[in-house]
Motif scaffolding. Structure first.
Motif, PDB file in Angstrom:
ATOM      1  N   LEU A 367       0.838  -1.195   0.000  1.00  0.00           N
ATOM      2  CA  LEU A 367       0.000   0.000   0.000  1.00  0.00           C
ATOM      3  C   LEU A 367       0.874   1.247   0.000  1.00  0.00           C
ATOM      4  CD1 LEU A 367      -2.686  -1.003   2.671  1.00  0.00           C
ATOM      5  CD2 LEU A 367      -3.071  -0.731   0.223  1.00  0.00           C
ATOM      6  N   VAL A 368       0.444   2.240  -0.742  1.00  0.00           N
ATOM      7  CA  VAL A 368       1.138   3.531  -0.772  1.00  0.00           C
ATOM      8  C   VAL A 368       0.099   4.641  -0.698  1.00  0.00           C
ATOM      9  CG1 VAL A 368       3.097   2.666  -2.111  1.00  0.00           C
ATOM     10  CG2 VAL A 368       1.120   3.642  -3.296  1.00  0.00           C
ATOM     11  N   LYS A 369       0.565   5.859  -0.439  1.00  0.00           N
ATOM     12  CA  LYS A 369      -0.338   7.008  -0.380  1.00  0.00           C
ATOM     13  C   LYS A 369      -0.051   7.943  -1.537  1.00  0.00           C
ATOM     14  CE  LYS A 369      -2.472  10.218   2.770  1.00  0.00           C
ATOM     15  NZ  LYS A 369      -2.681  10.564   4.198  1.00  0.00           N
ATOM     16  N   ASP A 370      -1.111   8.303  -2.238  1.00  0.00           N
ATOM     17  CA  ASP A 370      -1.000   9.270  -3.327  1.00  0.00           C
ATOM     18  C   ASP A 370      -1.019  10.664  -2.705  1.00  0.00           C
ATOM     19  OD1 ASP A 370      -1.256  10.968  -5.470  1.00  0.00           O
ATOM     20  OD2 ASP A 370      -2.646   9.687  -6.564  1.00  0.00           O
ATOM     21  N   TRP A 371       0.104  11.365  -2.748  1.00  0.00           N
ATOM     22  CA  TRP A 371       0.213  12.660  -2.077  1.00  0.00           C
ATOM     23  C   TRP A 371      -0.428  13.798  -2.870  1.00  0.00           C
ATOM     24  CZ3 TRP A 371       0.978  12.409   2.776  1.00  0.00           C
ATOM     25  CH2 TRP A 371       1.721  11.349   3.311  1.00  0.00           C
ATOM     26  N   VAL A 372      -1.080  13.453  -3.988  1.00  0.00           N
ATOM     27  CA  VAL A 372      -1.868  14.446  -4.724  1.00  0.00           C
ATOM     28  C   VAL A 372      -3.328  14.373  -4.289  1.00  0.00           C
ATOM     29  CG1 VAL A 372      -2.630  15.229  -7.000  1.00  0.00           C
ATOM     30  CG2 VAL A 372      -0.286  14.387  -6.679  1.00  0.00           C
ATOM     31  N   THR A 373      -3.863  13.135  -4.266  1.00  0.00           N
ATOM     32  CA  THR A 373      -5.269  12.945  -3.873  1.00  0.00           C
ATOM     33  C   THR A 373      -5.413  12.513  -2.418  1.00  0.00           C
ATOM     34  OG1 THR A 373      -5.234  10.620  -4.570  1.00  0.00           O
ATOM     35  CG2 THR A 373      -5.828  12.269  -6.230  1.00  0.00           C
ATOM     36  N   TYR A 374      -4.274  12.149  -1.772  1.00  0.00           N
ATOM     37  CA  TYR A 374      -4.253  11.667  -0.379  1.00  0.00           C
ATOM     38  C   TYR A 374      -5.026  10.353  -0.203  1.00  0.00           C
ATOM     39  CZ  TYR A 374      -2.291  16.204   0.755  1.00  0.00           C
ATOM     40  OH  TYR A 374      -1.482  17.319   0.804  1.00  0.00           O
ATOM     41  N   ASP A 375      -5.152   9.585  -1.281  1.00  0.00           N
ATOM     42  CA  ASP A 375      -5.813   8.282  -1.198  1.00  0.00           C
ATOM     43  C   ASP A 375      -4.759   7.196  -0.957  1.00  0.00           C
ATOM     44  OD1 ASP A 375      -8.299   9.374  -1.716  1.00  0.00           O
ATOM     45  OD2 ASP A 375      -8.078   9.190  -3.890  1.00  0.00           O
ATOM     46  N   VAL A 376      -5.130   6.199  -0.152  1.00  0.00           N
ATOM     47  CA  VAL A 376      -4.274   5.031   0.068  1.00  0.00           C
ATOM     48  C   VAL A 376      -4.642   3.988  -0.983  1.00  0.00           C
ATOM     49  CG1 VAL A 376      -3.636   3.192   1.661  1.00  0.00           C
ATOM     50  CG2 VAL A 376      -4.089   5.493   2.532  1.00  0.00           C
ATOM     51  N   TYR A 392      20.486   5.945 -13.410  1.00  0.00           N
ATOM     52  CA  TYR A 392      19.296   5.894 -12.548  1.00  0.00           C
ATOM     53  C   TYR A 392      18.120   5.305 -13.321  1.00  0.00           C
ATOM     54  CZ  TYR A 392      21.757   8.865  -9.236  1.00  0.00           C
ATOM     55  OH  TYR A 392      22.662   9.361  -8.331  1.00  0.00           O
ATOM     56  N   GLN A 393      17.434   4.374 -12.700  1.00  0.00           N
ATOM     57  CA  GLN A 393      16.279   3.737 -13.334  1.00  0.00           C
ATOM     58  C   GLN A 393      15.060   4.662 -13.210  1.00  0.00           C
ATOM     59  OE1 GLN A 393      14.676   0.056 -11.591  1.00  0.00           O
ATOM     60  NE2 GLN A 393      15.054  -0.914 -13.583  1.00  0.00           N
ATOM     61  N   ILE A 394      14.351   4.865 -14.309  1.00  0.00           N
ATOM     62  CA  ILE A 394      13.165   5.722 -14.325  1.00  0.00           C
ATOM     63  C   ILE A 394      11.968   4.890 -13.865  1.00  0.00           C
ATOM     64  CG2 ILE A 394      11.742   7.300 -15.652  1.00  0.00           C
ATOM     65  CD1 ILE A 394      14.695   8.109 -15.379  1.00  0.00           C
ATOM     66  N   VAL A 395      11.518   5.128 -12.628  1.00  0.00           N
ATOM     67  CA  VAL A 395      10.441   4.348 -12.015  1.00  0.00           C
ATOM     68  C   VAL A 395       9.249   5.270 -11.791  1.00  0.00           C
ATOM     69  CG1 VAL A 395       9.789   2.919 -10.019  1.00  0.00           C
ATOM     70  CG2 VAL A 395      12.132   2.873 -10.882  1.00  0.00           C
ATOM     71  N   PRO A 396       8.018   4.820 -12.087  1.00  0.00           N
ATOM     72  CA  PRO A 396       6.835   5.646 -11.816  1.00  0.00           C
ATOM     73  C   PRO A 396       6.777   6.084 -10.343  1.00  0.00           C
ATOM     74  CG  PRO A 396       6.240   3.743 -13.134  1.00  0.00           C
ATOM     75  CD  PRO A 396       7.663   3.548 -12.735  1.00  0.00           C
ATOM     76  N   ASP A 397       6.167   7.238 -10.104  1.00  0.00           N
ATOM     77  CA  ASP A 397       6.136   7.828  -8.757  1.00  0.00           C
ATOM     78  C   ASP A 397       5.521   6.885  -7.730  1.00  0.00           C
ATOM     79  OD1 ASP A 397       7.344  10.066  -9.709  1.00  0.00           O
ATOM     80  OD2 ASP A 397       5.483  11.214  -9.949  1.00  0.00           O
ATOM     81  N   THR A 398       4.413   6.209  -8.117  1.00  0.00           N
ATOM     82  CA  THR A 398       3.755   5.328  -7.148  1.00  0.00           C
ATOM     83  C   THR A 398       4.655   4.158  -6.757  1.00  0.00           C
ATOM     84  OG1 THR A 398       2.685   4.168  -8.992  1.00  0.00           O
ATOM     85  CG2 THR A 398       1.421   5.914  -7.875  1.00  0.00           C
ATOM     86  N   TRP A 399       5.486   3.704  -7.703  1.00  0.00           N
ATOM     87  CA  TRP A 399       6.383   2.607  -7.387  1.00  0.00           C
ATOM     88  C   TRP A 399       7.599   3.078  -6.598  1.00  0.00           C
ATOM     89  CZ3 TRP A 399       5.525  -2.358  -7.237  1.00  0.00           C
ATOM     90  CH2 TRP A 399       4.428  -2.866  -7.950  1.00  0.00           C
ATOM     91  N   MET A 400       7.990   4.330  -6.791  1.00  0.00           N
ATOM     92  CA  MET A 400       9.034   4.885  -5.927  1.00  0.00           C
ATOM     93  C   MET A 400       8.542   4.956  -4.479  1.00  0.00           C
ATOM     94  SD  MET A 400      11.841   5.432  -7.554  1.00  0.00           S
ATOM     95  CE  MET A 400      12.704   6.591  -6.507  1.00  0.00           C
TER      96      MET A 400
END
Length: 609
Positions: A367-376, A392-400
């Motif tokens: 589980l992660v938190k989206d810091w734009v919508t604040y949804d888990v 550096y590997q380019i990884v999507p923000d949610t996966w970071m």
């Protein structure tokens, strides 16, 4: 001779002094407790949790010292007003001005010394209570904590004796400039209430406007920020004083003109009593209203900050524990907790890069938190081929965010790569396993989270070079919660005891202000009794008169609190958490002072026959 006069003055006015310096005793006790918690060097260095609380208690000490200075200035002014006629008589029979000033100085310093003895004793008991509550709340054992801490005793005595000397010296200068006629006639000066104040409407309008601006700034503090922080206190304070100066006389005047109400029983006498003292009371009542807002707001803020430690930690940590290379002890303890989810991941660590297994992450994404919508949420799909740019590997923000959740202790210290299992097995470096677990109620298992964090200290020492259990904390939800909760607990106690000190100060001022004029009212009540007015009616009149005096600042002060707590909404999840408890504490103390004031006032003006 001078000392004897001072001691006689203390004996004659002991009731007034006890009332007025109740707030001073509480202030001394809280001041000592704050210093004990913030200056005890051995205690602070031996208990890492207290490092986070030390600054909180220092801030509380500064705030209390400022308020206490003005309180002592105010009380010494009252004491001088009580003794002016007596000092005038001393001068009339040949006493010199410097001798009279010395009498007043000795009285003031003697009262402060007595208050220090009582206050320091109470402060030692408060320190014992607060340290015990902190140990139980944080579930830690304090070492090297000294209930009787001599540096705190020394600085408490120095501060209060110095402030008492300064304030009494200032009032002695005023006493020196007073003529003997002014001193002798100090008790016969009447309070004049103008019948038709020309600027009352303008003052009321400005007061309402300024109060509205202040409330607007408080309510929208998140948007206004620095402008609001300056505008809110200035506008609210000015609006409060203007309303009490202009609106209070108008309300009493309207009441007096209402024949239906005023001609019922002895209401006309009650309204006359209020009108007679109005010019003196309105400034005091405005000050009391602001002190009520500070005191009740401090207590309410303490509750809200303490609660915020629980709510904010759940926002930043989706998993209740993170265990590196968990051993048998950790696994057994974790199995005793009812878990909602348990995940295990592996990563390899070399000097430059951390390698994560793609198949493990995709199969059970954390589980992660989206810091734009604040949804888990769970991270979205992971691209098959992740590009590499400048190493550096380019990884999507949610996966970071997912990688930070999996490896909070080392995330950001090295480059992170998500690779297939085959490539992961070919990679060099030490392999570390990480276990994530969460429940539906983090707060219900505090002791077990604490024990897991303690067990992980040996693992961190073995895995991570430079980790010191004495100064460093493990990267777990509980470790961060412990730090936040320590600060929140310190803030709670600071707010609670500051509020308690403010409440006792302002209530003792109001109580003394009412009782100081009671002797002048004896003949008025005696005249009514001789005219045949029943004692019950006179007692009801006293209850109503003093209730009105207490009611006006109480209502406006609580209104300030209800609106003002909104200003913390952008730093706390629920600034109104358990506000009702703060209001009940305020009502209990304020109501207690009201009934005690009525009791003492009634004993003075209506003595038993």
């Amino acid at each position: 001779m001078i000392t004897k006069l001072a001691l006689n003055g203390l004996k004659r006015k002991q009731r007034d002094y006890i009332i007025l310096f109740t707030g001073l005793i509480i202030s001394i006790a809280v001041f000592y407790m704050f210093l004990t918690m913030s200056l005890n060097k051995e205690f602070i260095t031996q208990n890492s949790v207290i490092n986070n609380i030390q600054s909180v208690f220092l801030v509380g000490t500064v705030m209390l010292s400022v308020i206490t200075f003005f309180y002592l200035f105010y009380t010494n002014s009252f004491l001088l007003s009580l003794r002016k006629k007596e000092f005038g008589l001393y001068e009339l029979i040949g006493a010199k001005k410097f001798q009279i000033r010395r009498v007043f100085q000795i009285e003031t310093m003697a009262i402060t010394a007595i208050s220090l003895v009582i206050g320091l004793t109470l402060g030692i008991l408060l320190s014992l209570l607060v340290s015990w509550l902190l140990m139980n709340g944080l579930n830690v054992e304090f070492t090297q904590f000294k209930i009787i801490y001599l540096p705190a005793v020394f600085w408490t005595m120095i501060y209060f004796l110095l402030v008492s000397f300064i304030t009494s010296s200032v009032h002695n200068m005023r006493l020196a400039k007073s003529s003997i006629i002014d001193l002798l006639r100090s008790e016969v000066q009447n309070d004049i209430v103008p019948e038709k104040p020309k600027s009352a409407v303008l003052q009321i309008f400005l007061g309402v406007l300024l109060l509205g601006i202040g409330y607007f700034a408080l309510y929208f503090m998140e948007q206004l920020r620095f402008i609001g922080l300056f505008t809110a206190p200035v506008a609210t304070t000015l609006g409060t004083y203007l309303l009490f100066v202009a609106l209070l006389p108008v309300i009493v005047r309207k009441w007096k003109r209402n024949k239906t109400v005023n001609f019922k029983g002895i209401n006309s006498f009650t309204s006359g009593q209020l009108s007679f003292r109005l010019s003196n009371l309105k400034w005091v009542l405005a000050t009391i209203a602001m002190l009520i807002a500070l005191s009740a707001g401090a207590i309410a803020g303490g509750f809200a900050f303490k609660n915020n430690a629980f709510t904010s930690i759940d926002e930043y940590w989706q998993y209740d524990t993170t265990l590196y290379n968990p051993g048998a002890a950790e696994t057994e303890l974790l199995n005793s907790i009812p878990l909602e989810e348990q995940l295990t991941f592996r990563f390899k660590l070399d000097d430059e890069t951390m390698y994560f297994v793609r198949e493990e992450l995709v199969a059970t994404p954390p589980l992660v938190k989206d810091w734009v919508t604040y949804d888990v949420m769970r991270p979205g799909s992971l691209p098959e081929n992740l590009e590499i740019e400048d190493g550096y590997q380019i990884v999507p923000d949610t996966w970071m965010s997912a990688l930070e959740t999996v490896n909070p202790a080392l995330f950001g210290t090295r480059n992170s790569h998500i690779v297939p299992l085959i490539e992961y097995e070919r990679a060099g470096g030490e392999e570390i396993s990480v276990m994530l677990a969460r429940t539906n109620d983090f707060a219900a298992h505090m002791e077990k989270w604490q024990e897991l964090a303690r067990l992980q200290e040996s693992t961190y020492t073995a895995l991570f070079a430079g980790f010191d259990p004495e100064t460093d904390s493990v990267a777990t939800k509980y470790a961060q919660f412990e730090t936040q909760y320590a600060i929140a607990s310190g803030t709670f106690f600071m707010g609670f005891f500051l509020g308690l000190a403010f409440l006792t100060m302002m209530a003792s001022i109001l109580m003394f202000k009412i009782l100081s004029g009671a002797n002048n009212d004896i003949r008025r009540y005696d005249s009514l009794r001789k005219l045949g007015v029943r004692r019950r009616l006179l007692e009801n009149s006293i209850h109503r008169e003093i209730l009105i005096v207490f009611l006006f600042p109480g209502v406006l002060g609580l209104l300030h609190v209800l609106v003002g707590m909104r200003m913390f909404s952008f730093i706390m999840d629920d600034p109104y958490y358990r506000l009702w408890v703060s209001l009940l504490i305020f009502l209990a103390i304020y109501g207690g002072y009201y009934f005690f004031t009525v009791h003492l006032y009634r004993k003075i003006v209506l003595p038993r026959q």
